[in-house]
Design a protein around this motif. Structure first.
Motif, short mmCIF file in Angstrom:
data_model
loop_
_atom_site.label_atom_id
_atom_site.label_comp_id
_atom_site.label_asym_id
_atom_site.label_seq_id
_atom_site.Cartn_x
_atom_site.Cartn_y
_atom_site.Cartn_z
N VAL A 27 5.67 -31.31 63.64
CA VAL A 27 7.07 -30.92 63.45
C VAL A 27 7.54 -29.90 64.48
N TRP A 98 18.51 -27.01 62.46
CA TRP A 98 17.49 -27.84 61.81
C TRP A 98 16.25 -26.98 61.59
N TYR A 100 12.11 -27.08 59.86
CA TYR A 100 10.97 -27.70 59.20
C TYR A 100 10.11 -26.59 58.62
N GLU A 113 12.39 -30.66 55.41
CA GLU A 113 13.31 -30.70 56.56
C GLU A 113 14.69 -30.36 56.04
N ASN A 115 18.88 -29.19 57.07
CA ASN A 115 19.95 -29.13 58.06
C ASN A 115 21.12 -28.32 57.51
N ILE A 144 17.09 -37.75 57.40
CA ILE A 144 15.97 -36.88 57.01
C ILE A 144 14.94 -37.69 56.22
N LEU A 148 11.13 -38.21 57.64
CA LEU A 148 9.96 -37.73 56.90
C LEU A 148 9.03 -38.88 56.52
#
Length: 160
Positions: A27, A98, A100, A113, A115, A144, A148
């Motif tokens: 990530v 963004w 992670y 994740e 946003n 997303i 993922l």
């Protein structure tokens, strides 16, 4: 500059059967993560080429026939925990953040994740024209989930 919205606009999670260090290495590598994304086609480092605060990378994006680029700056980098970056247009307009996060769980690693859209109101018509997407929040949620799922498949199949 637009401040980060208090509430995220899109978020997803996945459990991956792998150690935190292995997943964090993925990530925190935007070049690799572009392989798992829907709109993001490719990334390249503009500075150090390493995940560290202040490092910059560009992203090439597409939605159908539409193409656009962004410049991203790493704003948080805590190995084994968090990797976050902001996204700006070629006009230097801040449009999103963004992030992670990875954490250990009994099944392996939980990846979140998130946003935050930060598009200034005056830029929204331009963003829709450039990307062709009037429902950015909905699309980011779907992207997303896809990203993922692709990350999980990549890590777990690589371990078998």
């Amino acid at each position: 500059m637009t401040a980060i919205a208090a509430e995220p606009t899109a978020r997803g999670q996945v459990v991956i059967d792998a150690p935190v260090s292995e997943v964090w290495a993925c990530v925190s590598d935007p070049v690799l993560m572009a392989e798992f994304a829907s709109e993001l086609v490719s990334c390249k480092w503009l500075s150090s080429g390493a995940p560290e605060v202040g490092a910059r990378f560009s992203g090439s994006n597409r939605n159908g026939w539409r193409r656009w680029t962004t410049t991203c700056t790493v704003v948080e980098c805590e190995p084994g925990l968090r990797f976050a970056y902001t996204v700006r247009t070629p006009f230097k307009t801040l449009i999103s953040r963004w992030e992670y996060e990875v954490s250990s769980v009994p099944e392996g690693c939980l990846v979140t994740e998130t946003n935050w859209l930060q598009v200034p109101p005056w830029f929204i018509p331009f963003a829709i024209m450039i990307t062709g997407e009037p429902d950015r929040v909905g699309l980011n949620k779907a992207n997303i989930a896809s990203t993922l799922a692709n990350l999980k498949r990549y890590v777990e199949e690589g371990r078998s």
